[in-house]
Design a protein around this motif. Sequence first.
Motif, PDB file in Angstrom:
ATOM      1  N   LEU A 156      -5.518 -19.232 -12.171  1.00  0.00           N
ATOM      2  CA  LEU A 156      -4.336 -19.676 -11.418  1.00  0.00           C
ATOM      3  C   LEU A 156      -3.184 -19.631 -12.339  1.00  0.00           C
ATOM      4  O   LEU A 156      -2.244 -18.943 -11.596  1.00  0.00           O
ATOM      5  CB  LEU A 156      -4.605 -21.113 -10.853  1.00  0.00           C
ATOM      6  CG  LEU A 156      -3.505 -21.845 -10.117  1.00  0.00           C
ATOM      7  CD1 LEU A 156      -3.077 -20.984  -8.886  1.00  0.00           C
ATOM      8  CD2 LEU A 156      -3.664 -23.323  -9.775  1.00  0.00           C
ATOM      9  N   ALA A 157      -3.166 -19.978 -13.179  1.00  0.00           N
ATOM     10  CA  ALA A 157      -1.940 -19.748 -14.394  1.00  0.00           C
ATOM     11  C   ALA A 157      -1.493 -18.390 -14.412  1.00  0.00           C
ATOM     12  O   ALA A 157      -0.291 -18.139 -14.366  1.00  0.00           O
ATOM     13  CB  ALA A 157      -2.278 -20.662 -15.536  1.00  0.00           C
ATOM     14  N   MET A 158      -2.700 -17.458 -14.734  1.00  0.00           N
ATOM     15  CA  MET A 158      -2.472 -16.111 -14.630  1.00  0.00           C
ATOM     16  C   MET A 158      -1.722 -15.563 -13.609  1.00  0.00           C
ATOM     17  O   MET A 158      -0.762 -14.978 -13.657  1.00  0.00           O
ATOM     18  CB  MET A 158      -3.617 -15.502 -14.951  1.00  0.00           C
ATOM     19  CG  MET A 158      -4.460 -15.522 -16.502  1.00  0.00           C
ATOM     20  SD  MET A 158      -6.023 -14.459 -16.353  1.00  0.00           S
ATOM     21  CE  MET A 158      -5.374 -12.940 -15.904  1.00  0.00           C
ATOM     22  N   GLY A 159      -2.169 -15.908 -12.337  1.00  0.00           N
ATOM     23  CA  GLY A 159      -1.481 -15.325 -11.161  1.00  0.00           C
ATOM     24  C   GLY A 159      -0.220 -15.785 -10.993  1.00  0.00           C
ATOM     25  O   GLY A 159       0.656 -15.033 -10.602  1.00  0.00           O
ATOM     26  N   VAL A 160      -0.010 -17.185 -11.268  1.00  0.00           N
ATOM     27  CA  VAL A 160       1.455 -17.642 -10.995  1.00  0.00           C
ATOM     28  C   VAL A 160       2.500 -16.930 -11.977  1.00  0.00           C
ATOM     29  O   VAL A 160       3.500 -16.644 -11.285  1.00  0.00           O
ATOM     30  CB  VAL A 160       1.414 -19.075 -10.890  1.00  0.00           C
ATOM     31  CG1 VAL A 160       2.740 -19.810 -11.118  1.00  0.00           C
ATOM     32  CG2 VAL A 160       0.465 -19.804  -9.904  1.00  0.00           C
ATOM     33  N   ALA A 161       2.077 -17.027 -13.031  1.00  0.00           N
ATOM     34  CA  ALA A 161       2.915 -16.277 -14.075  1.00  0.00           C
ATOM     35  C   ALA A 161       3.155 -14.894 -13.802  1.00  0.00           C
ATOM     36  O   ALA A 161       4.232 -14.329 -13.927  1.00  0.00           O
ATOM     37  CB  ALA A 161       2.176 -16.415 -15.542  1.00  0.00           C
ATOM     38  N   ALA A 162       2.204 -14.092 -13.569  1.00  0.00           N
ATOM     39  CA  ALA A 162       2.229 -12.720 -13.088  1.00  0.00           C
ATOM     40  C   ALA A 162       3.026 -12.511 -11.822  1.00  0.00           C
ATOM     41  O   ALA A 162       3.950 -11.653 -11.697  1.00  0.00           O
ATOM     42  CB  ALA A 162       0.989 -11.967 -12.930  1.00  0.00           C
ATOM     43  N   ILE A 196      -5.486 -20.360 -22.172  1.00  0.00           N
ATOM     44  CA  ILE A 196      -4.509 -20.220 -21.255  1.00  0.00           C
ATOM     45  C   ILE A 196      -3.272 -19.746 -21.217  1.00  0.00           C
ATOM     46  O   ILE A 196      -2.940 -18.793 -20.565  1.00  0.00           O
ATOM     47  CB  ILE A 196      -4.508 -21.549 -20.268  1.00  0.00           C
ATOM     48  CG1 ILE A 196      -5.913 -21.952 -19.594  1.00  0.00           C
ATOM     49  CG2 ILE A 196      -3.622 -21.609 -18.973  1.00  0.00           C
ATOM     50  CD1 ILE A 196      -6.254 -23.461 -18.977  1.00  0.00           C
ATOM     51  N   LEU A 197      -2.665 -20.215 -22.173  1.00  0.00           N
ATOM     52  CA  LEU A 197      -1.088 -19.323 -22.439  1.00  0.00           C
ATOM     53  C   LEU A 197      -1.189 -17.960 -22.725  1.00  0.00           C
ATOM     54  O   LEU A 197      -0.276 -17.511 -22.399  1.00  0.00           O
ATOM     55  CB  LEU A 197      -0.639 -20.505 -23.464  1.00  0.00           C
ATOM     56  CG  LEU A 197      -0.176 -22.209 -23.052  1.00  0.00           C
ATOM     57  CD1 LEU A 197       0.329 -22.791 -24.261  1.00  0.00           C
ATOM     58  CD2 LEU A 197       0.930 -21.888 -21.975  1.00  0.00           C
ATOM     59  N   THR A 198      -2.160 -17.815 -23.655  1.00  0.00           N
ATOM     60  CA  THR A 198      -2.456 -16.419 -24.051  1.00  0.00           C
ATOM     61  C   THR A 198      -2.546 -15.373 -22.866  1.00  0.00           C
ATOM     62  O   THR A 198      -1.661 -14.138 -22.858  1.00  0.00           O
ATOM     63  CB  THR A 198      -3.418 -16.050 -25.280  1.00  0.00           C
ATOM     64  OG1 THR A 198      -2.997 -17.073 -26.154  1.00  0.00           O
ATOM     65  CG2 THR A 198      -3.473 -14.787 -25.289  1.00  0.00           C
ATOM     66  N   VAL A 199      -3.465 -15.564 -22.061  1.00  0.00           N
ATOM     67  CA  VAL A 199      -3.879 -14.665 -20.839  1.00  0.00           C
ATOM     68  C   VAL A 199      -2.668 -14.815 -19.922  1.00  0.00           C
ATOM     69  O   VAL A 199      -2.632 -13.850 -19.365  1.00  0.00           O
ATOM     70  CB  VAL A 199      -5.364 -15.154 -20.253  1.00  0.00           C
ATOM     71  CG1 VAL A 199      -6.450 -14.929 -21.145  1.00  0.00           C
ATOM     72  CG2 VAL A 199      -5.358 -16.536 -19.633  1.00  0.00           C
ATOM     73  N   SER A 200      -2.128 -15.805 -19.716  1.00  0.00           N
ATOM     74  CA  SER A 200      -1.123 -16.105 -18.790  1.00  0.00           C
ATOM     75  C   SER A 200       0.070 -15.011 -18.904  1.00  0.00           C
ATOM     76  O   SER A 200       0.648 -14.259 -18.074  1.00  0.00           O
ATOM     77  CB  SER A 200      -0.776 -17.601 -18.247  1.00  0.00           C
ATOM     78  OG  SER A 200      -1.853 -18.245 -17.837  1.00  0.00           O
ATOM     79  N   LEU A 201       0.479 -15.481 -20.133  1.00  0.00           N
ATOM     80  CA  LEU A 201       1.571 -14.617 -20.697  1.00  0.00           C
ATOM     81  C   LEU A 201       1.410 -13.081 -20.917  1.00  0.00           C
ATOM     82  O   LEU A 201       2.332 -12.350 -20.328  1.00  0.00           O
ATOM     83  CB  LEU A 201       2.427 -15.346 -21.941  1.00  0.00           C
ATOM     84  CG  LEU A 201       2.846 -16.451 -21.935  1.00  0.00           C
ATOM     85  CD1 LEU A 201       3.218 -17.091 -23.300  1.00  0.00           C
ATOM     86  CD2 LEU A 201       4.083 -16.846 -21.033  1.00  0.00           C
ATOM     87  N   GLY A 202       0.457 -12.851 -21.422  1.00  0.00           N
ATOM     88  CA  GLY A 202       0.123 -11.388 -21.300  1.00  0.00           C
ATOM     89  C   GLY A 202       0.085 -10.850 -20.095  1.00  0.00           C
ATOM     90  O   GLY A 202       0.357  -9.793 -19.866  1.00  0.00           O
ATOM     91  N   HIS A 203      -0.477 -11.553 -19.143  1.00  0.00           N
ATOM     92  CA  HIS A 203      -0.946 -11.091 -17.792  1.00  0.00           C
ATOM     93  C   HIS A 203       0.883 -10.781 -17.172  1.00  0.00           C
ATOM     94  O   HIS A 203       0.972  -9.667 -16.502  1.00  0.00           O
ATOM     95  CB  HIS A 203      -1.671 -11.860 -16.916  1.00  0.00           C
ATOM     96  CG  HIS A 203      -2.337 -11.097 -15.656  1.00  0.00           C
ATOM     97  ND1 HIS A 203      -3.002  -9.863 -15.925  1.00  0.00           N
ATOM     98  CD2 HIS A 203      -2.256 -11.438 -14.333  1.00  0.00           C
ATOM     99  CE1 HIS A 203      -3.192  -9.807 -14.396  1.00  0.00           C
ATOM    100  NE2 HIS A 203      -2.978 -10.610 -13.746  1.00  0.00           N
TER     101      HIS A 203
END
Length: 420
Positions: free
Chosen positions: A370-376, A243-250
């Motif tokens: 959801l985490a990806m979208g919020v981070a991005a 989750i952390l990897t895809v979120s920060l990368g996105h």
Amino acid sequence: MPITGVATPADHALQRRTVGTLVGSQMLGGVGVSSGIAVGSLLAEEILGSPDLAGLGGTFQVLGGALVAVPMARIMARRGRRPGLNFGYLLGIAGALALTAAGVVRSFPLLLAGSVLFGGATAANSQARYAAADLAEERHRGRDLSIVVWATTIGAVLGPNLVGVAGRLANVLGIPSLTGPFLFSLTGFVLAAALLALRLRPDPLLHARARAEAAAVEPLAHHGSVWRGFRVAAGIPAALLGILTVSLGHAVMVSVMVMTPLQMHHGGAELRVIGFVISIHVLGMYAFSPLVGFAVDRFGARPMALVGSGVLIAATLLASRAPTGWSWVLTAALFLLGVGWSFTLVSGSTLIAGSVPVDERAGVQGASDLAMGVAAGGGGALAGLVVGQLGYDVLGLCAAVLSATIAAVALLVRRPVTTA
């Protein structure tokens, strides 16, 4: 619970059919998503007359995708992948119509509302990768997931290059040229939804559950709450790292990508050139994902997350040195930005798909998106302010710092051991 037992020829045939159907829907959906992304910030700037808040159009698309992940996870938990994915595409259709209307009546609030709905199609395109992993063998999980990611290449590269044609079509219809690409989005989403409705049978998640339940001692309860998904992931190192990897990368990719069309436009680049650069970026995002999937299966997901971090650092530093307008430096930076994103997405998603029990799968995967979208979304919103006040070069440097954070996270989470 992980799927157990030896795969039969019928299982292999079903997986090939599932992946093939998802490949087709990703091609069609990719045309729709990328056509809108290519002009979203430009349409916002045209309506507002200022670049300061133009990034909000792309940001609201990302946030829309994040928000849609919540009901989509519940639908998938109850009814399977097919209804959940088509729910996202139906929202995308409504969003494309609203964005077209926003350009015609020059309404920024309508543009933001349409962008949120448009994000539903983005969520559907994103969640499709997990559908490819539902029935995949462990040794081919990264490969099958990455093939579906790769399939977006054709539609996603074609979409931005249709911007010029779409603009001329819009002029023929008597609507603003920047609304034309959303007509292509509408068509792509309709066709993708129709293909899934007809061909994604049996539903891969429901079939995986049936196999797991057959081997279970007690009946399984299927959970679709993303909030529960976050709690479950927190207790599984591999899922947390994923989750952390895809979120920060996105977040890194979106923050730089959404502001690049404005950076080029302000330097005098023509619309077709902007579309070309975005298509090169999208090519980097998707074209090499099968190779990334092979590397993940062969060398492990955590090492490939580290590779992705390094590529993103190189891309963002290169972007920070690019001159305003069009240049080969900027084109190379956007290409590498896409490649780095591919590494983080495939490695992180494979960790999630392989480590979470089938009865918790929909909730954790929804939590991930959801985490990806919020981070991005947060990155995209801040990107507009950074570019408006400090410049595109400073945005590149900030994104490089965030890229380095991915490596730090991958090194800190030492034991991403999968269970499936």
